[in-house]
Design an enzyme around this catalytic site. Sequence first.
Site, PDB file in Angstrom:
ATOM      1  N   CYS A  89       0.920  -1.107  -0.098  1.00  0.00           N
ATOM      2  CA  CYS A  89       0.019  -0.039  -0.094  1.00  0.00           C
ATOM      3  C   CYS A  89       0.902   1.047  -0.094  1.00  0.00           C
ATOM      4  O   CYS A  89       2.039   1.343   0.899  1.00  0.00           O
ATOM      5  CB  CYS A  89      -0.813  -0.099   1.201  1.00  0.00           C
ATOM      6  SG  CYS A  89      -1.994   1.480   1.346  1.00  0.00           S
ATOM      7  N   HIS A 135      -9.264  -3.880  -1.876  1.00  0.00           N
ATOM      8  CA  HIS A 135      -8.257  -3.028  -1.049  1.00  0.00           C
ATOM      9  C   HIS A 135      -8.536  -1.719  -1.030  1.00  0.00           C
ATOM     10  O   HIS A 135      -8.672  -1.141  -0.321  1.00  0.00           O
ATOM     11  CB  HIS A 135      -6.719  -3.526  -1.534  1.00  0.00           C
ATOM     12  CG  HIS A 135      -5.775  -2.735  -1.078  1.00  0.00           C
ATOM     13  ND1 HIS A 135      -4.577  -3.314  -0.716  1.00  0.00           N
ATOM     14  CD2 HIS A 135      -5.641  -1.305  -1.012  1.00  0.00           C
ATOM     15  CE1 HIS A 135      -3.652  -2.326  -0.268  1.00  0.00           C
ATOM     16  NE2 HIS A 135      -4.178  -1.033  -0.299  1.00  0.00           N
ATOM     17  N   GLU A 136      -9.050  -1.167  -2.367  1.00  0.00           N
ATOM     18  CA  GLU A 136      -9.373   0.079  -2.448  1.00  0.00           C
ATOM     19  C   GLU A 136     -10.738   0.539  -1.783  1.00  0.00           C
ATOM     20  O   GLU A 136     -10.814   1.569  -1.225  1.00  0.00           O
ATOM     21  CB  GLU A 136      -9.567   0.334  -3.895  1.00  0.00           C
ATOM     22  CG  GLU A 136      -8.164   0.495  -4.832  1.00  0.00           C
ATOM     23  CD  GLU A 136      -7.265   1.348  -4.127  1.00  0.00           C
ATOM     24  OE1 GLU A 136      -7.419   2.459  -3.819  1.00  0.00           O
ATOM     25  OE2 GLU A 136      -5.967   0.800  -3.777  1.00  0.00           O
ATOM     26  N   HIS A 139     -10.069   1.013   1.685  1.00  0.00           N
ATOM     27  CA  HIS A 139      -9.701   2.237   2.072  1.00  0.00           C
ATOM     28  C   HIS A 139     -10.875   3.425   2.300  1.00  0.00           C
ATOM     29  O   HIS A 139     -10.750   4.230   3.154  1.00  0.00           O
ATOM     30  CB  HIS A 139      -8.742   2.930   0.936  1.00  0.00           C
ATOM     31  CG  HIS A 139      -7.242   2.931   1.051  1.00  0.00           C
ATOM     32  ND1 HIS A 139      -6.654   2.802   1.988  1.00  0.00           N
ATOM     33  CD2 HIS A 139      -6.530   1.834   0.110  1.00  0.00           C
ATOM     34  CE1 HIS A 139      -5.391   2.376   1.633  1.00  0.00           C
ATOM     35  NE2 HIS A 139      -5.411   1.885   0.625  1.00  0.00           N
TER      36      HIS A 139
END
Length: 173
Positions: A89, A135-136, A139
Site C-alpha cells: 500500500c 483493497h481500494e 480504504h
Amino acid sequence: MILPILQYPNDTLLQISQPITEFDEKLSTLIANMIETCKTTDNCVGLAAIQVGIPLRLSVIKLGNKYIHIINPEIIYRSGETSEEWEGCMSVGVGDDQLFSKVSRDIKITVKYLTKDNKSITRQCNGFLAHIFQHEIDHMDGHIFLRYVSNPARIWKDKDLNEYIKKYNILPS
Ligand SMILES: [Zn+2]
C-alpha cells in the site's frame, strides 16, 4: 500535480469516505492528479482519495498500461471462495521500506461503480484485480490491508522481498 500521500498511522486514513455527488471539473482534476501521483512508482496499482487526504469514495486503479477510476463502488457479488495475493500500500511505508504481505480475499467479485461522467459500470474481477478492488474499497471504509495479517512474520519490507526474489527466483510462501 503530484499529491503528497498520507502514511499510516495517520488518523485520516481511518476515516469513512463519503459518496461523491458532484460530477464536476474539480472531480476530473482530482482524478487526473491521483493518476499522475500513482504513475510516480511501479508499485502503485491503486490509490484512494483518502490517501491524499480527501474523504471521498474514489480510487484510481492500474489496469495493464492504463488507469481507470472508480466512484462510489459497491461489491454486488462475492464468490465466498478466497485466494491469497501479495499486497502492499502506498500509505504503508515508502520505497525500500514499503511493506508487503499475503492477504486472503474473495477470488471473484462483481463491482458496480460510477465514472466521472456519472456513467454506471458493472465489472467482474478475478484474482489479483479482485484483490485491488477490495483493497481500494477497504480504504473508503477506513481499513488498511495489514488488518488481515495475523502473523507479523509474514510482513515483508520491499527491499527484503526483492532480495529474496533475486536469491530464490520465487516469492516467499
Ligand atoms: Zn492501499
